[in-house]
Enzyme design. Structure first.
Site, PDB file in Angstrom:
ATOM      1  CE1 TYR A 118      -3.600   2.660   1.104  1.00  0.00           C
ATOM      2  CE2 TYR A 118      -1.718   3.608   2.243  1.00  0.00           C
ATOM      3  CZ  TYR A 118      -2.995   3.725   1.744  1.00  0.00           C
ATOM      4  OH  TYR A 118      -3.670   4.913   1.882  1.00  0.00           O
ATOM      5  CD  GLU A 206      -6.031   4.984  -0.650  1.00  0.00           C
ATOM      6  OE1 GLU A 206      -7.118   5.054  -1.240  1.00  0.00           O
ATOM      7  OE2 GLU A 206      -5.928   4.837   0.581  1.00  0.00           O
TER       8      GLU A 206
END
Ligand code: GDP
Ligand code: MN
Length: 397
Positions: A118, A206
């Site tokens: 991530y 993101e």
């Protein structure tokens, strides 16, 4: 302003960030052509069909599917395009899918250990610095990781003058447990990702997941990009990427009319001049037991035309059961605003079916109240702020 996954990936790629490649299509025939073209360019044997909507969690909602032949590309695309896709991030009725991204399959068949990470870039408002947030736990909800295993989320703050330093990029790659070729790839990935963030004046990146393939390539499989609206004037090319179909219809219309409007969940419509007064109006409505239906700043020149436009916009929200007009006459005179309200009301014929409470305070407030009271219209006037909020509650009761 938010971008679609495919637009975000193109932006990243233009700054040298490696991405899972893909071609966007708005019908299933074009999807098949896209798949063929992608195979010619990348050699991929399988494809992933990915719904393009402004919401995450598409995988869980059935908006991301693997296709192992062209027939599957066609049927999956046909099913996904036009569907109302429901994910944990969409409104309850879902969001309509207008296009799909046909992407190369980067989770190679037989690849035993694709690693998912991530990574996000955002502003830390507490320190006023950008930071890179990253984790070994990619591919799943970062909120869940933050709740269950917060020690697996790392952050790296970046000095605005120095930018991302080489030692910081190395530290990120080490913390993700990488070595050898993958480490070098990650350093390149992070460095170009940060450059892309700064150069595009973005407010959020993101990338979940960032993928490490078995042959040690690091690439962005997903992208969520939010651009800073206030900087769009210097990114004319990026501004054209706006997809109005993804945005709140009433907000788009209000924006075009030059009104500052934000749609909310309550039932009390608000028409206020000045953002500060609009905020405190919402506070007072809430404190008095109501729920604001919107934020609306009509601006300094609350003339009849603007007031009418504002009424029309507020009334587009079917939840609105009463409207509170709260205007402070500083530069603008209250009697002119009052006349504006009366004219707008008359112009709109019987379009206004909900009670209107008008509170005008400041220059010529008394004349304004007299005008409203004498107008014979179904408009309730008030002079004090609390009094106005109470009257809203009375008509709703
Ligand atoms: P999101 O669910 O909206 O966050 O969409 P993502 O783009 O993150 O995709 C969801 C999931 O689809 C990923 O976490 C992967 O597990 C899977 N996925 C994405 N690309 C591929 C691919 O190339 N091959 C395979 N087999 N799965 C993929
Ligand atoms: Mn994702």
């Amino acid at each position: 302003m938010n971008l679609h996954e495919y637009q975000g990936k193109e932006l990243l790629n233009s700054f040298g960030v490696r991405i899972q490649r893909g071609i966007v299509a708005n019908n299933h025939k074009k999807a098949v052509e896209a798949a063929k073209q992608l195979t010619a360019e990348t050699g991929t044997g399988w494809w992933v069909v990915k719904a393009q909507i402004h919401a995450g969690g598409r995988g869980k909602g059935g908006g991301v599917k693997l296709a192992k032949n062209l027939q599957e590309v066609e049927t999956i695309s046909e099913n996904i395009i036009g569907m109302m896709l429901k994910t944990p991030q969409t409104p309850p009725q879902g969001k309509k899918v207008n296009q799909v991204l046909i992407a190369e399959d980067v989770y190679y068949p037989g690849d035993s250990e694709p690693e998912e990470y991530y990574m996000s870039v955002l502003l830390n408002r507490a320190t006023g610095r950008n930071m890179i947030m990253y984790s070994t736990e990619g591919g799943m909800d970062i909120e869940t990781v933050a709740e269950k295993t917060p020690h697996l989320i790392f952050t790296e703050e970046i000095d605005p003058l120095l930018g991302l330093m080489p030692f910081q990029a190395r530290k990120i790659a080490f913390n993700l447990g990488l070595s050898g070729a993958a480490l070098k790839e990650m350093i390149k990935f992070v460095t170009s990702l940060y450059t892309a963030f700064v150069k595009s004046d973005s407010s959020l990146f993101e990338i979940n997941p960032v993928l490490k393939t078995s042959d040690d390539k690091i690439l962005a499989v997903d992208s969520k990009v939010t651009l800073d609206d206030n900087a769009l004037f210097r990114h004319k090319d990026l501004a054209t990427l706006r997809d109005l179909r993804e945005e709140n219809e009433i907000e788009v219309e209000a924006n075009a009319a030059g009104l500052n409007y934000v749609d909310l969940d309550g039932n009390v419509g608000c028409m206020v001049n000045g953002a500060g007064l609009a905020m405190s109006t919402m506070d007072l409505i809430k404190q008095s037991g109501g729920e604001p239906a919107n934020f609306l700043d009509v601006g300094g020149t609350a003339d009849a035309k603007r007031v009418e436009t504002a009424f029309r916009i507020i009334l587009k929200d079917p939840n609105v059961k009463a409207i509170l007009v709260n205007i402070f006459g500083g530069i603008v005179r209250c009697d002119r605003v009052a006349q504006g309200v009366i004219d707008a009301y008359k112009n709109m014929g019987d379009a206004i079916k909900v009670p209107i409470i008008v509170r005008l305070q400041g220059t010529n407030a008394i004349e304004a109240k007299e005008l409203i009271d004498a107008s014979g219209l179904d408009v309730i006037s008030a002079t004090e702020f609390q009094e106005a909020a109470d009257k809203v509650q009375e008509v709703l009761a």
